[in-house]
Each structure stands twice: as structure tokens, then as C-alpha cells.
Design a protein around this motif. Structure first.
Motif, PDB file in Angstrom:
ATOM      1  N   LYS A 109      37.858   3.416 -64.087  1.00 22.85           N
ATOM      2  CA  LYS A 109      39.111   2.793 -63.666  1.00 22.85           C
ATOM      3  C   LYS A 109      39.444   1.594 -64.539  1.00 22.85           C
ATOM      4  CE  LYS A 109      40.766   2.841 -59.720  1.00 22.85           C
ATOM      5  NZ  LYS A 109      41.217   2.572 -58.373  1.00 22.85           N
ATOM      6  N   GLN A 110      38.412   0.866 -64.974  1.00 23.59           N
ATOM      7  CA  GLN A 110      38.682  -0.262 -65.856  1.00 23.59           C
ATOM      8  C   GLN A 110      39.277   0.211 -67.165  1.00 23.59           C
ATOM      9  OE1 GLN A 110      35.151  -2.525 -66.363  1.00 23.59           O
ATOM     10  NE2 GLN A 110      35.184  -3.387 -64.312  1.00 23.59           N
ATOM     11  N   LEU A 111      38.724   1.273 -67.709  1.00 22.24           N
ATOM     12  CA  LEU A 111      39.215   1.758 -68.991  1.00 22.24           C
ATOM     13  C   LEU A 111      40.640   2.248 -68.891  1.00 22.24           C
ATOM     14  CD1 LEU A 111      36.056   3.729 -70.119  1.00 22.24           C
ATOM     15  CD2 LEU A 111      36.968   1.701 -71.204  1.00 22.24           C
ATOM     16  N   ILE A 112      41.008   2.793 -67.739  1.00 23.99           N
ATOM     17  CA  ILE A 112      42.338   3.372 -67.608  1.00 23.99           C
ATOM     18  C   ILE A 112      43.356   2.345 -67.143  1.00 23.99           C
ATOM     19  CG2 ILE A 112      43.685   5.085 -66.337  1.00 23.99           C
ATOM     20  CD1 ILE A 112      41.233   6.830 -66.283  1.00 23.99           C
ATOM     21  N   ILE A 113      42.961   1.473 -66.237  1.00 25.85           N
ATOM     22  CA  ILE A 113      43.948   0.636 -65.570  1.00 25.85           C
ATOM     23  C   ILE A 113      44.119  -0.724 -66.224  1.00 25.85           C
ATOM     24  CG2 ILE A 113      44.468  -0.502 -63.356  1.00 25.85           C
ATOM     25  CD1 ILE A 113      43.215   1.805 -61.944  1.00 25.85           C
ATOM     26  N   ASN A 114      43.138  -1.178 -66.988  1.00 30.75           N
ATOM     27  CA  ASN A 114      43.210  -2.565 -67.414  1.00 30.75           C
ATOM     28  C   ASN A 114      44.372  -2.874 -68.336  1.00 30.75           C
ATOM     29  OD1 ASN A 114      42.298  -1.369 -69.747  1.00 30.75           O
ATOM     30  ND2 ASN A 114      40.188  -2.018 -69.450  1.00 30.75           N
ATOM     31  N   MET A 115      45.003  -1.861 -68.904  1.00 26.32           N
ATOM     32  CA  MET A 115      46.193  -2.108 -69.706  1.00 26.32           C
ATOM     33  C   MET A 115      47.467  -1.749 -68.960  1.00 26.32           C
ATOM     34  SD  MET A 115      45.602  -3.437 -72.643  1.00 26.32           S
ATOM     35  CE  MET A 115      46.953  -2.968 -73.706  1.00 26.32           C
ATOM     36  N   GLU A 116      47.341  -1.333 -67.700  1.00 26.33           N
ATOM     37  CA  GLU A 116      48.524  -0.995 -66.923  1.00 26.33           C
ATOM     38  C   GLU A 116      49.181  -2.275 -66.416  1.00 26.33           C
ATOM     39  OE1 GLU A 116      49.786   1.877 -66.367  1.00 26.33           O
ATOM     40  OE2 GLU A 116      48.236   3.302 -66.932  1.00 26.33           O
ATOM     41  N   PRO A 117      50.505  -2.322 -66.333  1.00 27.72           N
ATOM     42  CA  PRO A 117      51.149  -3.466 -65.693  1.00 27.72           C
ATOM     43  C   PRO A 117      50.873  -3.441 -64.200  1.00 27.72           C
ATOM     44  CG  PRO A 117      52.766  -1.795 -66.190  1.00 27.72           C
ATOM     45  CD  PRO A 117      51.464  -1.327 -66.787  1.00 27.72           C
ATOM     46  N   LEU A 118      50.717  -4.606 -63.619  1.00 25.71           N
ATOM     47  CA  LEU A 118      50.366  -4.666 -62.210  1.00 25.71           C
ATOM     48  C   LEU A 118      51.582  -4.541 -61.314  1.00 25.71           C
ATOM     49  CD1 LEU A 118      47.730  -7.527 -62.367  1.00 25.71           C
ATOM     50  CD2 LEU A 118      47.420  -5.070 -62.601  1.00 25.71           C
ATOM     51  N   GLN A 119      52.762  -4.861 -61.836  1.00 24.66           N
ATOM     52  CA  GLN A 119      53.977  -4.745 -61.042  1.00 24.66           C
ATOM     53  C   GLN A 119      54.973  -3.881 -61.786  1.00 24.66           C
ATOM     54  OE1 GLN A 119      52.957  -7.849 -62.073  1.00 24.66           O
ATOM     55  NE2 GLN A 119      51.836  -8.496 -60.260  1.00 24.66           N
ATOM     56  N   ASN A 179      33.626  -6.616 -83.688  1.00 24.22           N
ATOM     57  CA  ASN A 179      32.921  -5.609 -84.480  1.00 24.22           C
ATOM     58  C   ASN A 179      33.435  -4.210 -84.172  1.00 24.22           C
ATOM     59  OD1 ASN A 179      31.263  -7.290 -85.985  1.00 24.22           O
ATOM     60  ND2 ASN A 179      29.670  -7.351 -84.413  1.00 24.22           N
ATOM     61  N   LEU A 180      33.781  -3.973 -82.916  1.00 22.27           N
ATOM     62  CA  LEU A 180      34.381  -2.684 -82.566  1.00 22.27           C
ATOM     63  C   LEU A 180      35.711  -2.498 -83.290  1.00 22.27           C
ATOM     64  CD1 LEU A 180      34.498  -0.802 -79.279  1.00 22.27           C
ATOM     65  CD2 LEU A 180      36.686  -1.469 -80.238  1.00 22.27           C
ATOM     66  N   LEU A 181      36.519  -3.551 -83.352  1.00 18.95           N
ATOM     67  CA  LEU A 181      37.803  -3.455 -84.051  1.00 18.95           C
ATOM     68  C   LEU A 181      37.596  -3.188 -85.538  1.00 18.95           C
ATOM     69  CD1 LEU A 181      39.866  -6.376 -82.446  1.00 18.95           C
ATOM     70  CD2 LEU A 181      39.641  -4.019 -81.687  1.00 18.95           C
ATOM     71  N   LEU A 182      36.600  -3.859 -86.122  1.00 20.50           N
ATOM     72  CA  LEU A 182      36.349  -3.667 -87.550  1.00 20.50           C
ATOM     73  C   LEU A 182      35.945  -2.226 -87.855  1.00 20.50           C
ATOM     74  CD1 LEU A 182      34.428  -6.936 -88.547  1.00 20.50           C
ATOM     75  CD2 LEU A 182      36.803  -6.339 -89.038  1.00 20.50           C
ATOM     76  N   LYS A 183      35.152  -1.640 -86.976  1.00 22.61           N
ATOM     77  CA  LYS A 183      34.744  -0.247 -87.184  1.00 22.61           C
ATOM     78  C   LYS A 183      35.889   0.710 -86.875  1.00 22.61           C
ATOM     79  CE  LYS A 183      31.443   1.394 -88.187  1.00 22.61           C
ATOM     80  NZ  LYS A 183      31.010   1.946 -89.502  1.00 22.61           N
ATOM     81  N   ALA A 184      36.602   0.463 -85.776  1.00 23.50           N
ATOM     82  CA  ALA A 184      37.642   1.396 -85.340  1.00 23.50           C
ATOM     83  C   ALA A 184      38.780   1.489 -86.348  1.00 23.50           C
ATOM     84  CB  ALA A 184      38.182   0.974 -83.973  1.00 23.50           C
ATOM     85  N   HIS A 185      39.143   0.374 -86.977  1.00 25.85           N
ATOM     86  CA  HIS A 185      40.320   0.404 -87.848  1.00 25.85           C
ATOM     87  C   HIS A 185      40.061   1.166 -89.146  1.00 25.85           C
ATOM     88  CE1 HIS A 185      38.875  -2.569 -90.776  1.00 25.85           C
ATOM     89  NE2 HIS A 185      39.994  -2.384 -91.448  1.00 25.85           N
ATOM     90  N   GLN A 208      42.793  -1.534 -75.513  1.00 28.69           N
ATOM     91  CA  GLN A 208      43.532  -0.322 -75.875  1.00 28.69           C
ATOM     92  C   GLN A 208      42.636   0.667 -76.608  1.00 28.69           C
ATOM     93  OE1 GLN A 208      47.200   0.505 -75.489  1.00 28.69           O
ATOM     94  NE2 GLN A 208      46.061   2.397 -75.789  1.00 28.69           N
ATOM     95  N   ILE A 209      41.817   0.186 -77.534  1.00 32.08           N
ATOM     96  CA  ILE A 209      40.932   1.082 -78.278  1.00 32.08           C
ATOM     97  C   ILE A 209      39.870   1.667 -77.351  1.00 32.08           C
ATOM     98  CG2 ILE A 209      39.187   1.154 -80.102  1.00 32.08           C
ATOM     99  CD1 ILE A 209      40.867  -0.791 -81.665  1.00 32.08           C
ATOM    100  N   LYS A 210      39.372   0.861 -76.424  1.00 31.81           N
ATOM    101  CA  LYS A 210      38.408   1.371 -75.450  1.00 31.81           C
ATOM    102  C   LYS A 210      39.031   2.491 -74.624  1.00 31.81           C
ATOM    103  CE  LYS A 210      37.233  -1.300 -72.010  1.00 31.81           C
ATOM    104  NZ  LYS A 210      36.603  -2.345 -71.161  1.00 31.81           N
ATOM    105  N   ARG A 211      40.281   2.326 -74.301  1.00 37.47           N
ATOM    106  CA  ARG A 211      41.009   3.363 -73.569  1.00 37.47           C
ATOM    107  C   ARG A 211      41.203   4.609 -74.436  1.00 37.47           C
ATOM    108  NH1 ARG A 211      46.431   4.723 -72.293  1.00 37.47           N
ATOM    109  NH2 ARG A 211      46.757   5.150 -70.083  1.00 37.47           N
ATOM    110  N   PHE A 217      37.966   6.557 -74.534  1.00 35.81           N
ATOM    111  CA  PHE A 217      37.686   7.274 -73.292  1.00 35.81           C
ATOM    112  C   PHE A 217      38.499   8.563 -73.185  1.00 35.81           C
ATOM    113  CE2 PHE A 217      38.618   8.122 -68.810  1.00 35.81           C
ATOM    114  CZ  PHE A 217      37.332   8.277 -68.315  1.00 35.81           C
ATOM    115  N   HIS A 218      39.713   8.554 -73.717  1.00 37.63           N
ATOM    116  CA  HIS A 218      40.582   9.726 -73.613  1.00 37.63           C
ATOM    117  C   HIS A 218      40.540  10.612 -74.856  1.00 37.63           C
ATOM    118  CE1 HIS A 218      42.450   8.781 -69.761  1.00 37.63           C
ATOM    119  NE2 HIS A 218      42.467   7.524 -70.142  1.00 37.63           N
ATOM    120  N   GLY A 219      39.599  10.383 -75.748  1.00 37.67           N
ATOM    121  CA  GLY A 219      39.417  11.273 -76.880  1.00 37.67           C
ATOM    122  C   GLY A 219      40.441  11.136 -77.975  1.00 37.67           C
ATOM    123  N   ARG A 220      41.171  10.044 -78.006  1.00 46.60           N
ATOM    124  CA  ARG A 220      42.192   9.867 -79.039  1.00 46.60           C
ATOM    125  C   ARG A 220      41.611   9.292 -80.328  1.00 46.60           C
ATOM    126  NH1 ARG A 220      47.335   7.191 -75.985  1.00 46.60           N
ATOM    127  NH2 ARG A 220      48.244   7.504 -78.028  1.00 46.60           N
TER     128      ARG A 220
END
Length: 550
Positions: A324-334, A162-168, A84-87, A90-93
Motif C-alpha cells: 500500500k505504501q508503494l501504491i498510495i504514497n504518491m496519490e493525492p489525499l484529497q 544511490n537508487l536514483l543514480l542506478k535507476a537513471h 515514483q521509481i519505487k512505485r 513494484f509495477h514492473g515498469r
């Protein structure tokens, strides 16, 4: 799905499918036909919440960002938060400084590619992947420098942690940006974090009101109000959204985030009204665990951790693939619940990182804990970093401009300002002046109307008195019904105070204890009974004091 199936069933089904226990951080988001995003409410029917026709498209997202990643128990939960944070990046949030951005990007590269290998990674290997919406060559060089030196030897779980520790620690961590206009007409982004209510303008955080200082959140039409305490003074901030639906969604998000992060127990959560007027406005209550309860539940997890399946992006180096990985990997598949009889199809690598399936959960992950390993790479946070400042704060060299497609109200990138069609302040003042003049001119008409209402009320009371005394003959059936209604109201006026007296007396009876433990009774007790009791006691003391003086 049955028509009566509630949202909680779908949330539980997805979490059970992926063997996710720390599920209270997550939620399901959908978009209505008017392109307004919503969170699926767990205690309401799915069909009643959807305004479109099936099949429904929904997204599995992080709804409440953990305040302390160290307290996340399982690696699967950390991995989903990492996605989610990687996403968000990518989207500037997730806006941050240049140095923080370089470190976050290097952590992503380390987690996805592993250690730097000059034989496999060419000179400009970072430029093949789009990690940030605006990725300069200077940023790529800094990311490569950190990846080659500081992060060498870190396993994917450690790099992700480590990314989570920095991001939070960043100001925009967990912010779901809501585009609004302030009182001056300036475009702002509102958000809710574990710390409180935040407002961003340009590259600055202009407001931070901590949750204990937020007194009330309300909305009227397209205007959202935050009433709180700033610098020991009560203040009210007003913001204008593009549509009433966007304003209501903003209000609901605020109510849920305040309940999740502020309270110590879910039993303390109250039903919130959007208006002070009784029986008017929207009423909403967050139903779920609060942050403290989620952390306590995580600490009690004793199972073998499920294996986390990751996809190595080195197998496909195109920027489109990573995008596509950054955008889709948290999308539900069905979009709908999968049928047990249907055979699962393998997800191609280019369509994102698959979450663990039921057949893959049995094997535990054999590796050391990233929580322990991360401490070798992270310096202990200083006391200054732990302090949250409420003053305006510059958070980046760039302006906060999250991708418009990720805003709660999706719009084109260049149409955020066109969302709002608010009249200028001079027009509003002129309208108020005209309205005041009209009211002043018609003052006599209002007084006459008030006199007519008083006369009608007097006639109605006189008519009721004549019926009760028998001066006016009425149908016996109507008379019997009226007497029954009067007796019922009399009993109600007698039984209700008696029940209230028993509840407040402290008598230890099982049914009384159950009523006392309900959130509705606690809300009534603290918001109505206690203030009324203090008011009556004050009046009685005043009367006794006056009698004593006389």
C-alpha cells in the motif's frame, strides 16, 4: 474550485502545500469515464477537461523524469522521485537485469529499514516485503547480501540517492508504457525518455530515435506515426493503438516530452499539428519550462531545505503494508482542493507515507548532502555508459510486461492483446486493391464532376463581374456591403505585407520587438517566411541567369 479555474492553479496549490519548488518535473494525472488516462493541462479549465462529475480523483505523479539526478537541488524533490521509481519498480515498469534489480531492491530496504541488524531482522526478512512484481528467492538472497554488506552505514537520503543514480542509467527509466501493435501485429510498448522515443518488445529495446532525429509526431485515428532519421536514413514508424483517445494521448505525451527534453528555451517551442493539412487535425503546444530551464532554476534556490518526513516500514512488516505504501504514497489525499477552514486529519501509517505539511516545513533537515555521500559509494560512470546506443538492445532476462493497471489505457492483465481489433495485412491489402479498382472504374465520373465544378466556378466569376460592372441590378444595401468587403480585403492585403515588412526589417520599435519575441511569430518566420524567401530568391536568380544566357 471555480468553473474557470485552470489546471495550473491546482498544480501550484499542491506544490505550495508541500513546499515543493522544483515542481516542473511533476504533473497531475486523472482517468476519464472511458478509463483513459490524461495529464491535466495547466492552461485549460479543470471542468472542461473532466468528463466525469465531481468529486474528481487525481494523482500527483512525476511527469518528466530528471535526466541527471545529481542536478536536483532539494532532498524533497529527490524523495518524491524516489517514491515514483519505487512505485515503477513494484509495477514492473522499470525493467532491468538481475544484478541491477538486486541493487535497487537493496537500496529500498536500506532506505526504509536502515542497517541490517541480526536481532531485528530474521533470516528471510526480505521475503516479508513485496518490492518487485515477480520476486524470487534467489533475488531476495542477493538483495539481502547487498543490504548486509555494501550499503551498511548509508542514511535514508543517501540510499535513496544511490537508487536514483542506478535507476537513471536503465533503459526503461522514465518510460510511461503505451501498449500498441506494430505493422506485423506484434504487441509493443512505446515510451518517451530524456534520450528520445523508444520501443520495447519482449525483453529488448527494438528502437531508439533520439530527440534531435525525430522530425515529426502525428496521429490519424488509431494510428500513431513517428517520422525520424535512423542510420542517416529517413524512416517512418507506424503503430496502432486500441482507441483514438489512446492514440491522441500518446501523441500529446510525445509532443510534451520532445519539447521538454529537446529545446534549450521554452520560447523555442512551437504549436504542433497532428496533420499536414492546414486547419485540419489537432493542434497542441506544450506550455511550461524545458529541462535546461528547470535545472538552471534549481541552481538558484537559496532557501533552507524543508524537512522530509519518512515512514519507517519496520514499524509495520506485512507485505500488504509495504504494497500500500508503494501504491498510495504518491496519490493525492484529497480529490478536491482542501478548504482552509477544514482541519487536517492525521493519515494512518498503513495508508502510506505522508508528504510534509505546512506546519512541518520550518525546521531544516540537519544532515550531510547525499550528493556528496553518494560519491563515496558510487564508482564514476565510464564513458561507455554515457553513450546511448540506438541499435536493438537486450535489457533483461524477463520480458517487459508492466502491470496492466498502470498502463495509460488500463486493462486486465490478460487482456492487452484483446485491446486491438486490427484487420490482418492481407485484408488491408485487399481493401486497398478493391478501392483502387473502384476508383479506376469511376475515372470518367470524376472527370465529369471536375468539369462541372469548373463550369460552376466560371459562372460565379461571370456573375461577380456583371455585378461589379453594373450589368446586373442588385439591392443597394448588398452592393454597399460588397464594396465595403472588397475595400476591407484590399486594406488587409496592403496592411499585412506592410506589417510583415516592418517586422522583418529589424526596425527597433517596442511593439515590433514584442511581436518578434512571440513563439507564433518565430514559428511563422522559420517555417513559412524563410522558406518562401529562399524560394523567391532562387526563382529570381534562375530568371536572371536565363536572361543573362540569352
Amino acid at each position: 474550485l471555480q468553473r474557470e479555474t485552470k489546471g495550473q492553479f491546482l498544480i501550484d496549490h499542491i506544490c505550495n502545500y508541500y513546499s515543493l519548488l522544483e515542481k516542473d518535473y511533476f504533473g497531475i494525472r486523472y482517468v476519464d469515464p472511458e478509463k483513459q488516462r490524461h495529464w491535466l493541462e495547466p492552461n485549460k479549465s479543470i471542468f472542461k477537461q473532466m468528463k466525469s462529475h465531481p468529486p474528481y480523483t487525481m494523482c500527483f505523479r512525476v511527469k518528466f523524469y530528471p535526466h541527471e539526478p545529481l542536478k536536483i537541488k532539494e532532498e524533497l524533490t529527490r524523495y518524491l522521485l524516489y517514491l515514483q521509481i519505487k512505485r515503477d519498480i513494484f509495477h514492473g515498469r522499470l525493467l532491468c537485469s538481475f544484478s541491477d534489480a538486486a541493487y535497487l531492491g537493496a537500496c529500498i530496504i536500506q532506505a526504509e529499514l536502515g542497517d541490517y541488524d541480526p536481532d531485528e531482522h530474521p533470516e528471510n526478512y526480505i521475503s516479508e516485503f513485496e518490492i518487485f512484481p515477480k520476486q524470487s528467492q534467489k533475488l531476495e538472497r542477493k538483495m539481502a547480501e547487498i543490504h548486509k554488506s555494501e550499503l551498511r552505514g548509508q542514511s535514508p537520503p543517501v540510499a535513496e540517492f544511490n537508487l536514483l543514480l542506478k535507476a537513471h542509467t536503465l533503459e526503461t527509466y522514465g518510460v510511461d508504457p503505451h501498449p500498441c501493435k506494430d505493422s506485423t501485429g506484434t504487441t509493443t510498448f512505446l515510451g518517451f525518455t530524456a534520450a528520445g522515443f523508444v520501443v520495447f518488445q519482449g525483453n529488448k529495446r527494438t528502437h531508439l530515435i533520439k530527440w534531435p532525429d525525430v522530425c515529426k509526431l502525428k496521429f490519424e485515428g488509431k494510428t500513431f506515426y513517428v517520422i525520424g532519421t535512423q542510420k542517416e536514413k529517413k524512416a517512418m514508424l507506424a503503430f496502432h493503438t486500441s482507441t483514438p483517445a489512446a492514440c491522441k494521448h500518446l501523441w500529446k505525451c510525445g509532443v510534451e516530452n520532445q519539447a521538454f527534453y529537446k529545446y534549450a528555451k521554452s520560447s523555442q517551442i512551437k504549436t504542433v499539428s497532428s496533420s499536414k493539412i492546414f486547419f485540419k487535425g489537432s493542434r497542441f503546444r506544450y506550455s511550461g519550462k524545458v529541462a535546461k530551464e528547470v535545472v538552471e532554476a534549481s541552481s538558484r534556490i537559496q532557501r533552507e531545505p524543508p524537512e522530509v518526513h519518512r515512514t519507517n516500514i519496520s514499524q509495520s512488516r506485512s507485505s500488504h503494508s509495504l504494497n500500500k505504501q508503494l501504491i498510495i504514497n504518491m496519490e493525492p489525499l484529497q480529490p478536491l482542493l482542501p478548504s482552509p477552514s477544514e482541519q487536517e486529519e492525521d493519515l494512518p501509517l498503513r495508508e502510506g507515507i505522508p508528504l510534509p505539511k505546512e506546519d512541518d516545513i520550518s525546521a531544516p533537515l540537519i544532515s550531510s548532502s547525499p550528493v556528496k555521500e553518494a560519491r563515496e559509494y558510487e564508482d564514476p560512470p565510464s564513458e561507455e555508459e554515457d553513450k546511448i546506443k540506438e541499435e536493438p538492445l537486450t535489457i533483461s532476462e524477463l520480458s517487459y510486461n508492466p502491470s496492466a493497471s498502470l498502463l495509460p489505457t488500463p486493462v486486465d492483465d490478460d487482456e492487452i492483446d484483446m485491446l486491438f481489433d486490427c484487420p490482418s495485412r492481407h485484408e488491408l491489402e485487399r481493401e486497398d486493391l478493391d478501392s483502387f479498382e473502384e476508383l479506376e472504374a469511376d475515372e470518367n465520373a470524376f472527370l465529369m464532376a471536375e468539369e462541372e465544378e469548373l463550369k460552376e466556378a466560371h459562372r460565379a466569376l461571370s456573375w461577380s463581374y456583371d455585378i461589379l460592372t453594373g450589368h446586373i441590378r442588385v439591392n443597394p444595401l448588398v452592393k454597399s456591403f460588397s464594396r465595403l468587403l472588397v475595400v476591407g480585403l484590399g486594406l488587409l492585403l496592403f496592411v499585412f505585407p506592410l506589417l510583415l515588412l516592418l517586422l522583418e526589417s529589424g526596425i527597433d520599435l517596442s511593439f515590433l520587438c514584442e511581436i518578434r519575441q512571440t513563439p507564433e511569430f518565430e514559428q511563422f518566420h522559420y517555417e513559412y517566411y524563410c522558406p518562401l524567401k529562399e524560394w523567391v530568391a532562387g526563382k529570381v536568380n534562375l530568371i536572371l541567369y536565363m536572361l543573362g544566357c540569352s
